[in-house]
Write a protein that holds these residues in place. Structure first.
Motif, PDB file in Angstrom:
ATOM      1  N   THR A 102       0.826  -1.207   0.000  1.00  0.00           N
ATOM      2  CA  THR A 102       0.000   0.000   0.000  1.00  0.00           C
ATOM      3  C   THR A 102       0.858   1.254   0.000  1.00  0.00           C
ATOM      4  OG1 THR A 102      -1.790  -1.138   1.154  1.00  0.00           O
ATOM      5  CG2 THR A 102      -1.789   1.270   1.256  1.00  0.00           C
ATOM      6  N   LEU A 103       1.881   1.288   0.850  1.00  0.00           N
ATOM      7  CA  LEU A 103       2.756   2.466   0.917  1.00  0.00           C
ATOM      8  C   LEU A 103       3.497   2.696  -0.397  1.00  0.00           C
ATOM      9  CD1 LEU A 103       4.170   2.076   4.534  1.00  0.00           C
ATOM     10  CD2 LEU A 103       2.473   3.736   3.740  1.00  0.00           C
ATOM     11  N   LYS A 104       3.963   1.623  -1.010  1.00  0.00           N
ATOM     12  CA  LYS A 104       4.641   1.758  -2.306  1.00  0.00           C
ATOM     13  C   LYS A 104       3.686   2.283  -3.366  1.00  0.00           C
ATOM     14  CE  LYS A 104       8.413  -1.593  -2.043  1.00  0.00           C
ATOM     15  NZ  LYS A 104       8.954  -2.827  -2.641  1.00  0.00           N
ATOM     16  N   GLN A 105       2.457   1.788  -3.365  1.00  0.00           N
ATOM     17  CA  GLN A 105       1.464   2.251  -4.333  1.00  0.00           C
ATOM     18  C   GLN A 105       1.165   3.734  -4.152  1.00  0.00           C
ATOM     19  OE1 GLN A 105      -1.769  -0.476  -3.585  1.00  0.00           O
ATOM     20  NE2 GLN A 105      -1.026  -1.968  -5.084  1.00  0.00           N
ATOM     21  N   MET A 106       1.317   4.227  -2.938  1.00  0.00           N
ATOM     22  CA  MET A 106       1.061   5.633  -2.650  1.00  0.00           C
ATOM     23  C   MET A 106       2.278   6.512  -2.886  1.00  0.00           C
ATOM     24  SD  MET A 106      -1.209   5.101   0.820  1.00  0.00           S
ATOM     25  CE  MET A 106      -1.174   6.822   1.216  1.00  0.00           C
ATOM     26  N   GLY A 107       3.385   5.881  -3.262  1.00  0.00           N
ATOM     27  CA  GLY A 107       4.597   6.643  -3.534  1.00  0.00           C
ATOM     28  C   GLY A 107       5.363   7.053  -2.292  1.00  0.00           C
ATOM     29  N   ILE A 108       5.134   6.376  -1.194  1.00  0.00           N
ATOM     30  CA  ILE A 108       5.821   6.673   0.066  1.00  0.00           C
ATOM     31  C   ILE A 108       7.200   6.009   0.035  1.00  0.00           C
ATOM     32  CG2 ILE A 108       5.738   6.414   2.589  1.00  0.00           C
ATOM     33  CD1 ILE A 108       3.464   8.152   1.544  1.00  0.00           C
ATOM     34  N   ALA A 115       9.514   6.466   9.247  1.00  0.00           N
ATOM     35  CA  ALA A 115       9.139   7.595  10.108  1.00  0.00           C
ATOM     36  C   ALA A 115       7.692   7.456  10.580  1.00  0.00           C
ATOM     37  CB  ALA A 115       9.338   8.912   9.370  1.00  0.00           C
ATOM     38  N   LEU A 116       6.800   7.023   9.694  1.00  0.00           N
ATOM     39  CA  LEU A 116       5.403   6.806  10.069  1.00  0.00           C
ATOM     40  C   LEU A 116       5.274   5.699  11.111  1.00  0.00           C
ATOM     41  CD1 LEU A 116       3.521   7.031   6.655  1.00  0.00           C
ATOM     42  CD2 LEU A 116       3.127   8.464   8.660  1.00  0.00           C
ATOM     43  N   ILE A 117       5.985   4.618  10.873  1.00  0.00           N
ATOM     44  CA  ILE A 117       5.933   3.496  11.815  1.00  0.00           C
ATOM     45  C   ILE A 117       6.435   3.937  13.180  1.00  0.00           C
ATOM     46  CG2 ILE A 117       6.957   1.243  12.391  1.00  0.00           C
ATOM     47  CD1 ILE A 117       6.810   0.662   9.325  1.00  0.00           C
TER      48      ILE A 117
END
Length: 125
Positions: A102-108, A115-117
């Motif tokens: 999901t994060l990769k799909q969002m470009g994160i 940092a989010l984790i």
């Protein structure tokens, strides 16, 4: 007896959610070997689902040797410590893979993800 008070229906087939809930309880150590689980009829009434739905979930758990059921007798959790670790690894890897996808799909970026984790990890303390 394993409580379903914290069970909250989500996405996907309810039988899969029941399986996942029981596995998460075992993984967390809140459900242990020899803990009784609700009968199919009791759980179906509690969740407001067809008894066949609960039967399907219990059959999966029986096939995976996580619970044991006998006609007319209580159904029990039979997952030992080795099985608990296996379940924990399975669930952790599945969830982590889903989050990364999901994060990769969002470009994160990886740094942003870490940092989010860290942010949310620290908020839980």
């Amino acid at each position: 007896m394993l409580s379903f008070e914290r069970f909250t229906p989500g996405d996907g087939p309810i039988y899969q959610q029941i399986v996942l809930y029981i596995k998460r309880e075992i993984s967390a150590g809140t459900a242990v070997t020899d803990d009784e689980i609700p009968s199919r009829r009791v759980l179906s009434a509690l969740l407001g689902v067809n008894p066949n739905t609960v039967q399907k979930a219990y059959k999966i758990l029986e096939d995976e040797k996580i619970i044991q059921s006998h006609s007319g007798a209580k159904s029990l959790i039979v997952a030992d410590e080795k099985m608990r670790e296996k379940i924990r690894t399975e669930l952790t890897e599945t969830d982590a893979k889903s989050v990364v996808t999901t994060l990769k799909q969002m470009g994160i970026s990886k740094d942003e993800a870490f940092a989010l984790i860290e942010k949310f990890w620290n908020e839980e303390d």
